[in-house]
Design an enzyme around this catalytic site. Structure first.
Site, PDB file in Angstrom:
ATOM      1  N   ASP A   1       5.943  -8.731   1.274  1.00 16.12           N
ATOM      2  CA  ASP A   1       7.317  -8.238   1.154  1.00 16.12           C
ATOM      3  C   ASP A   1       7.399  -6.711   1.045  1.00 16.12           C
ATOM      4  O   ASP A   1       6.776  -6.095   0.182  1.00 16.12           O
ATOM      5  CB  ASP A   1       7.968  -8.868  -0.077  1.00 16.12           C
ATOM      6  CG  ASP A   1       9.476  -8.821  -0.036  1.00 16.12           C
ATOM      7  OD1 ASP A   1      10.033  -7.712   0.017  1.00 16.12           O
ATOM      8  OD2 ASP A   1      10.102  -9.892  -0.057  1.00 16.12           O
TER       9      ASP A   1
ATOM     10  N   SER B   1      12.699  -7.287   4.004  1.00 20.46           N
ATOM     11  CA  SER B   1      12.796  -8.675   3.558  1.00 20.46           C
ATOM     12  C   SER B   1      13.955  -9.382   4.267  1.00 20.46           C
ATOM     13  O   SER B   1      14.007  -9.396   5.489  1.00 20.46           O
ATOM     14  CB  SER B   1      12.932  -8.709   2.034  1.00 20.46           C
ATOM     15  OG  SER B   1      12.619  -9.990   1.531  1.00 20.46           O
TER      16      SER B   1
END
Length: 270
Positions: free
Chosen positions: A168, A56
Site C-alpha cells: 500500500d 490505494s
C-alpha cells in the site's frame, strides 16, 4: 467542512486555468467511493482533469477515470463490489488474503492496458517493503499497479514487480501530490479522505490493521496537504472503511463537499 485554498500567493502564480487542473486521490479503503462524487462535481462544473495521481483506493478510482470511465460508470462498478470481489483467501506467510480479484476487476473493465497509454496521464503510489522507498508507478500493467498500490500490509499478500515487493502506497504518501508537482501539473486539487477521520474501536482484525496503518500515515498526510492549491476533505467520520453497504452515501458526501470547495475557489470551466 472544507480546508480550502492553501498558499494563496502560489495559487495565482501557478494557476493556468481549469485546463491545468491535476487531481490527487488519497487512500481510504471503502471511503474511496467519495472520490466518485468529487469527479462528478468536477465534470458538472466543466473542470477537466489534465493529470491524475492515486494511492490505494484512490489508485483504483484514478485508473478507471484515466481510461475514460465516467463517474456514473465508476459508481456502478463500485456499488456492486464487496470484499469477496476484491480479495480471496490464500495461504501465504506474507498475508491472509490476495487482492488479485481487484486486479481482475480492473482488467475486466478496461482490458489489459498499460499506465503510459492512459488518455489522462496517471501516476500511482506504492511502497517497496524491502527498502521502504516510495515507488511511483507510471509504466506497466494497470491492474498490477492498482493491486500494488492498494495492498494493505498484513492483510493482503504483497505484489511482486521485478525485484520489488510492493504494498500500500499510503505508508509513504497517502495523498499523492509529489508526482503532480514533479510534473509541473499546474493547479493541484487534493482529496484527503483521512483529514477528518474519527477513529472507532475495531471490530475485527481488518478494522484493527486499517486503524494501525491510518494512525501512522495521518501525520504525514497533513504535510502533503499543505502542498496542494485546493484541499477537499469530506466528513466521513461516521463511515466504516470496510462496510460496502453505504457506497451511495459516500459518493453523495464527496459530491457535496467538492461542490462547496469548487464554488468557494471559483473553479469552473468555460
Amino acid at each position: 467542512m472544507i480546508s480550502a485554498l492553501r498558499h494563496l500567493g502560489r495559487r495565482f502564480t501557478r494557476r493556468r486555468g481549469p485546463d491545468s487542473v491535476a487531481l490527487a486521490l488519497s487512500g481510504g479503503a471503502v471511503l474511496g467511493a467519495a472520490h466518485i462524487g468529487v469527479l462528478k462535481a468536477l465534470e458538472e462544473r466543466q473542470v477537466p482533469v489534465s493529470r491524475l495521481a492515486g494511492t490505494s483506493i484512490g489508485a483504483f478510482v484514478a485508473a478507471l477515470y484515466a481510461f475514460g470511465k465516467t463517474p456514473d460508470e465508476i459508481a456502478d462498478i463500485v456499488i456492486d463490489l464487496d470484499w469477496l470481489d476484491i480479495s480471496r483467501f490464500t495461504l501465504s506467510r506474507f498475508g491472509l488474503l490476495s487482492n488479485s480479484e481487484m486486479g481482475k476487476n480492473i482488467t475486466d473493465v478496461l482490458g489489459e492496458v498499460r499506465i503510459e497509454d492512459a488518455p489522462i496521464p496517471l501516476s500511482m503510489i506504492a511502497t517497496d517493503l524491502s527498502s521502504g522507498e516510495m515507488v511511483v508507478l507510471e509504466q506497466g500493467d494497470v491492474a498490477t499497479a492498482v493491486m500494488a498500490s492498494a495492498c494493505l500490509p498484513g492483510i493482503f499478500i504483497p505484489v511482486e514487480m521485478g525485484e520489488r515487493l510492493l504494498c500500500d502506497g499510503g505508508l509513504v504518501e497517502n495523498l499523492p501530490v509529489s508526482p503532480l508537482l514533479k510534473a509541473n501539473a499546474g493547479y493541484v486539487i487534493g482529496v484527503d479522505l483521512n483529514a477528518r477521520r474519527r477513529y472507532q474501536r475495531p471490530n475485527d482484525i481488518i478494522d484493527l490493521m486499517v486503524n494501525v496503518v491510518d494512525i501512522s500515515i495521518d501525520h504525514a498526510s497533513r504535510v502533503q496537504a499543505k502542498k496542494v492549491d485546493l484541499l477537499i476533505t469530506p466528513e466521513l467520520g461516521t463511515f466504516s472503511r470496510t462496510d460496502t453497504s453505504r457506497i451511495a452515501e459516500l459518493i453523495d458526501h464527496g459530491y457535496k463537499t467538492a461542490v462547496k470547495a469548487l464554488d468557494a475557489a471559483g473553479l469552473k470551466g468555460p
